[in-house]
Design an enzyme around this catalytic site. Sequence first.
Site, PDB file in Angstrom:
ATOM      1  N   LYS A 126       0.732  -1.564   0.122  1.00  0.00           N
ATOM      2  CA  LYS A 126      -0.542  -0.064  -0.101  1.00  0.00           C
ATOM      3  C   LYS A 126       0.623   1.101   0.120  1.00  0.00           C
ATOM      4  O   LYS A 126       0.702   1.756  -0.348  1.00  0.00           O
ATOM      5  CB  LYS A 126      -0.567   0.059   1.114  1.00  0.00           C
ATOM      6  N   THR A 127       2.272   1.484   0.721  1.00  0.00           N
ATOM      7  CA  THR A 127       2.647   2.735   1.089  1.00  0.00           C
ATOM      8  C   THR A 127       3.336   2.702  -0.176  1.00  0.00           C
ATOM      9  O   THR A 127       3.196   4.152  -0.917  1.00  0.00           O
ATOM     10  CB  THR A 127       3.794   1.954   2.329  1.00  0.00           C
ATOM     11  N   GLU A 170      -3.372   6.303   1.368  1.00  0.00           N
ATOM     12  CA  GLU A 170      -3.331   4.830   1.701  1.00  0.00           C
ATOM     13  C   GLU A 170      -4.295   4.080   2.189  1.00  0.00           C
ATOM     14  O   GLU A 170      -4.221   4.792   3.374  1.00  0.00           O
ATOM     15  CB  GLU A 170      -2.092   4.063   2.171  1.00  0.00           C
TER      16      GLU A 170
END
Length: 484
Positions: A126-127, A170
């Site tokens: 995600k990051t 995110e």
Amino acid sequence: MIIPPPPEIIPAEKLGHVHFVGIGGAGLSGIARIMLARGMTVSGSDVKDSPTLTALRALGATVYVGHDPSHLDGVDTVVVSTAIKENNPEVVEARRRGLLLYSRASALSAVMDGRRVAAVSGAHGKTTTSSMLAVALQHCGADPSFAIGGNFNDTGTNAHDGTGDIFVVEADESDRAFLQYSPEVAVITNVDPDHLDMYESREDYHRAFDAFADRIVPGGVLVACIDDPGARRVAEAARARGIDVRTYGESPEADVRVDNVQLHPLSSTFDLVVDGRRVGSVDVHVAGRHYTLNAAAAFTAGLGLGFPSAQLREGLSSYTGTRRRFEYKGSAGDIRVYDDYGHHPTEMVATLRAARSAAGDGRVVVCFRPLRHTRTKFFHKELGEALGLADEVVVMDPTGDDPIPGVTGALIVPHIPLPAERIVYERSWSAAPVRVAERVRPGDLVLTLGAPDVALIGPEVLELVGGRDDADAGAGDNDQDIRG
């Protein structure tokens, strides 16, 4: 602590003086940065001081070390981290005063109000994917707002209040936070069950991603990795419900296909094929095959937002990474140290493969600090199996949540498929750097892996190996280490 969403999200500018309980965390600190940039009055507290708190003070926040009811004087809204307990004195006082209580997700929804939201979800990636998307959009001339779970290497920040109408977020599934967002573009990198202390079962975890797909606004698009069985299942079900879906991956069936992948020690090069047409190549300055998929996800999301292919590819090629995502920390002689946040077995496998590629002819020496006792309890076997990709392993005890009787790093050790002399379980924090340093020799790559505080061990290892004679290297090879 889970705070239910309010019946109606109030735009951030109408929240008055906002106080963050747990302001030093990756999620809350980013929201605080955005509110400060908008001229709002922000305060917060955390259990210990940190560079993040120093940076927030410099931006104008009033930040306290320690929690006390008096910190709420003049406060209108209190935002509470999931990690905070119900009996926290500031939470108790906020309830007594009848103040508005917001979770991280509700606070993010407030600052995203009125923006076109691109929400990046998934168990892993995600990051990196959300930060890649933000960089790519900036290269296209947009100025998106963003809130991600890690700091950019070049700017050192995890959030930005942009002048444009796009907000990249995110979208964390750990506490079902992503079910409060209404994205125009939703990304699912993978669906790999985690946080089983928060979900009733693996099936419940999968159902949450179906619900996330249903949050997409009319006319929006779901971007999903077709290579991941869980993401593919969500995509197929979403398409059957009439949601516009664009897939990416190395599979020939992908709408956006990753092809001709070339892995280098510190970067990866690949071609992108869109709807059967080769549009060009991307060179991302981070190592590991999984980063090529993250870049493809960001590229596909950028297309979904209406940006041109060529500029998106150029933007991705300018990406320099985020902190604690195979981050280079330094070297001493011929020994290099990297640090990575990988804490789930799947993430660890991807990172260790990247480390193996970067190590060349050298060995990979890992110091692993499990993140969360609950994860260690549920996944100790898989964590151990993942660590088998290293040559030498030092395992520490878990951190990040309340201890569980009998749940220590010793649970992981028997499942590491390496000879006993290549493994050490170290209970002492102060001894861990020494145990790592005594095992390394010239040409090795050292990887600190897992919980945030394990990153502090890398610099100590560099100091230790930098002050010794190379003849001392590898002295730990003959140690009789314990496996439990």
